[in-house]
Structures are given as C-alpha cells and as structure tokens.
Design an enzyme around this catalytic site. Structure first.
Site, PDB file in Angstrom:
ATOM      1  N   LYS A  13       0.663  -1.184   0.061  1.00 50.35           N
ATOM      2  CA  LYS A  13      -0.161  -0.019  -0.135  1.00 50.35           C
ATOM      3  C   LYS A  13       0.975   1.151   0.051  1.00 50.35           C
ATOM      4  CE  LYS A  13      -1.559   2.284   3.599  1.00 50.35           C
ATOM      5  NZ  LYS A  13      -2.363   2.645   4.629  1.00 50.35           N
ATOM      6  N   ASP A  46      -6.671   6.435   9.160  1.00 50.49           N
ATOM      7  CA  ASP A  46      -6.833   5.811  10.304  1.00 50.49           C
ATOM      8  C   ASP A  46      -6.143   6.525  11.832  1.00 50.49           C
ATOM      9  OD1 ASP A  46      -7.924   3.658   8.967  1.00 50.49           O
ATOM     10  OD2 ASP A  46      -6.173   2.736   8.750  1.00 50.49           O
TER      11      ASP A  46
END
Length: 142
Positions: A22, A120
C-alpha cells in the site's frame, strides 16, 4: 487470537505473486501527476486507501484504463482549479496518503493545496517531514 500450526518435514515448492504494498503504491500513484504522458502501473493492491487515492486522481482529471492487472494513467488534463473545491477538501481529507500529491503538483504546476489529511487513528504520525522536504526544495506554505 487465531494461530497457525505449521507441521514441517514436507518440501514446499511453487510460485506466488505477492500483492503490491500500500504505502509504496500510494507514492507511485501520486507520481503519475508529474507527466502528461501515459503511465502504466502494475501490481496495484486493490485496497481502500489505494482505491480512494485513485478516485482522487480521477477527480483531478487523471483518466484511468484497466488493462488486465495493470492500470494506465493519463494525467494530461489535470484540473488544478479543482484543488479549490469543497469536494477536493473532503476527498483529500479522507486519506492520509493524499499528502503525497503535493510534491508532484508543485513540481509540475508550481502550486498545490491540501486539507489536513485524515486516515486511520493509529497513533502519532507526523506530517512535518513532508512539509520540511518541500520547503527545502523551495516551496512556501500559507
């Protein structure tokens, strides 16, 4: 917590193709903004943050074309004025990796804009290294 029991004594063989990572994918995706030429990227992980960044690039005017396991990006018609929109602020704030569009935007268009990135809540992750690096390359912030 789940666990795995591994019983040895058997030779393993075979081949796998690991999914792309990612954080590296986010950096590479932002780099498509550096050129007006088509760029093909392989082995992109299709996960939430990566998909959100691809959506952000598309709303900036980058066209995408899926070609098997690759995506062809064309940033010939980036709409820099979209950076001023409420939609951009909301979209860019939804992903922490959006900070990485600043460098390519500054390099190619001489300006960039970014809201406070979200993402997050997994603890302190400072953004200042990005800003300091851009300032050392001559960028000014307001």
């Amino acid at each position: 917590m789940a666990s795995f029991e591994i019983i040895g004594g058997k030779k393993l063989n075979g081949e796998i193709t690991p999914q792309g990572a990612k954080n590296e994918a986010l950096q590479i995706l932002c780099a498509v903004l550096l050129t007006d030429q088509k760029v093909t990227i392989n082995n992109i992980p299709y996960i939430r943050d990566v998909n959100k960044l691809i959506d952000l690039l598309e709303t900036l005017g980058v066209t995408t074309e899926k070609n098997g396991s690759s995506i062809i990006f064309d940033a010939a018609n980036v709409n820099v004025s979209y950076l001023e929109s409420t939609n951009f602020r909301e979209q860019a704030a939804s992903i922490r990796g959006s900070v990485m569009i600043l460098g390519p935007l500054l390099a190619r268009f001489g300006k960039g804009k970014l809201p406070k990135p979200g993402g997050d809540k997994i603890g302190r992750r400072p953004m200042d290294t990005h800003f300091i690096g851009l300032q050392r390359l001559g960028a000014t912030f307001s």
